[in-house]
Write an enzyme that holds these catalytic residues in place. Sequence first.
Site, PDB file in Angstrom:
ATOM      1  N   HIS A  99      -5.122   1.360 -12.698  1.00 40.93           N
ATOM      2  CA  HIS A  99      -3.987   0.729 -13.370  1.00 40.93           C
ATOM      3  C   HIS A  99      -4.416  -0.608 -13.946  1.00 40.93           C
ATOM      4  CE1 HIS A  99      -4.025  -0.454  -9.134  1.00 40.93           C
ATOM      5  NE2 HIS A  99      -3.566  -1.638  -9.531  1.00 40.93           N
ATOM      6  N   HIS A 101      -3.002  -4.364 -14.864  1.00 40.48           N
ATOM      7  CA  HIS A 101      -1.918  -5.334 -14.691  1.00 40.48           C
ATOM      8  C   HIS A 101      -1.719  -6.038 -16.035  1.00 40.48           C
ATOM      9  CE1 HIS A 101      -2.007  -5.624 -10.156  1.00 40.48           C
ATOM     10  NE2 HIS A 101      -3.172  -5.024 -10.378  1.00 40.48           N
TER      11      HIS A 101
HETATM   12  P1  AMP Z   1      -4.186  -3.665  -7.145  1.00 39.46           P
HETATM   13  O1  AMP Z   1      -4.462  -4.754  -6.146  1.00 39.46           O
HETATM   14  O2  AMP Z   1      -4.862  -3.896  -8.461  1.00 39.46           O
HETATM   15  O3  AMP Z   1      -4.470  -2.283  -6.570  1.00 39.46           O
HETATM   16  O4  AMP Z   1      -2.641  -3.755  -7.460  1.00 39.46           O
HETATM   17  C1  AMP Z   1      -1.669  -2.986  -6.834  1.00 39.46           C
HETATM   18  C2  AMP Z   1      -0.334  -3.527  -7.276  1.00 39.46           C
HETATM   19  O5  AMP Z   1       0.646  -2.535  -7.007  1.00 39.46           O
HETATM   20  C3  AMP Z   1       0.107  -4.806  -6.563  1.00 39.46           C
HETATM   21  O6  AMP Z   1       0.297  -5.859  -7.503  1.00 39.46           O
HETATM   22  C4  AMP Z   1       1.429  -4.415  -5.893  1.00 39.46           C
HETATM   23  O7  AMP Z   1       2.399  -5.431  -5.923  1.00 39.46           O
HETATM   24  C5  AMP Z   1       1.846  -3.192  -6.702  1.00 39.46           C
HETATM   25  N1  AMP Z   1       2.698  -2.236  -5.996  1.00 39.46           N
HETATM   26  C6  AMP Z   1       2.521  -1.754  -4.751  1.00 39.46           C
HETATM   27  N2  AMP Z   1       3.494  -0.866  -4.440  1.00 39.46           N
HETATM   28  C7  AMP Z   1       4.303  -0.803  -5.535  1.00 39.46           C
HETATM   29  C8  AMP Z   1       5.496  -0.076  -5.841  1.00 39.46           C
HETATM   30  N3  AMP Z   1       6.048   0.763  -4.950  1.00 39.46           N
HETATM   31  N4  AMP Z   1       6.075  -0.265  -7.043  1.00 39.46           N
HETATM   32  C9  AMP Z   1       5.521  -1.127  -7.942  1.00 39.46           C
HETATM   33  N5  AMP Z   1       4.400  -1.827  -7.707  1.00 39.46           N
HETATM   34  C10 AMP Z   1       3.793  -1.680  -6.523  1.00 39.46           C
END
Ligand code: AMP
Length: 130
Positions: A99, A101
């Site tokens: 993903h 950001h």
């Molecule tokens: P990463 O550290 O790049 O894997 O980012 C994962 C992101 O997913 C974090 O910024 C979390 O806040 C976000 N996240 C985790 N669970 C959810 C969810 N259920 N809905 C939306 N975002 C989420």
Amino acid sequence: MENCLFCRIIRGEIPSRRVYEDKDSVAFLDINPANPGHTLVMPKKHAENIFDADDELLGRVIVAAKVISKKIKESLNADGINVIQNNGRHAGQIVNHIHFHIIPRFANDTVIISYPQIKMEDKDFEEIQK
Ligand code: AMP
Ligand code: ZN
């Protein structure tokens, strides 16, 4: 992927605040945003990280990220946008479904995206360049 959090969100098994969707990509608001409008863009088809994502699919997802970035910048009147993508636990990846950001930035926001910079000698640059 059966138990992947983002695959489950994409399948609609877990609620999310979806802001964009096309044939290959989906985007929803990050549940713990750095700033209002912090959005996650990803392929619908599971891939863990940049190393195992299909090239053409990844191309379409980054174009979607561009479209979404422009929309966010315009609609929130952001001063800038950070696009961040983490690969692996030690690089800060928590959810193992690739993903991007999209983080809108404002002149006086409190977001810190920072790292200490190291000194390198010419010979070390030459070696690493190889
Ligand atoms: P990463 O550290 O790049 O894997 O980012 C994962 C992101 O997913 C974090 O910024 C979390 O806040 C976000 N996240 C985790 N669970 C959810 C969810 N259920 N809905 C939306 N975002 C989420
Ligand atoms: Zn997944």
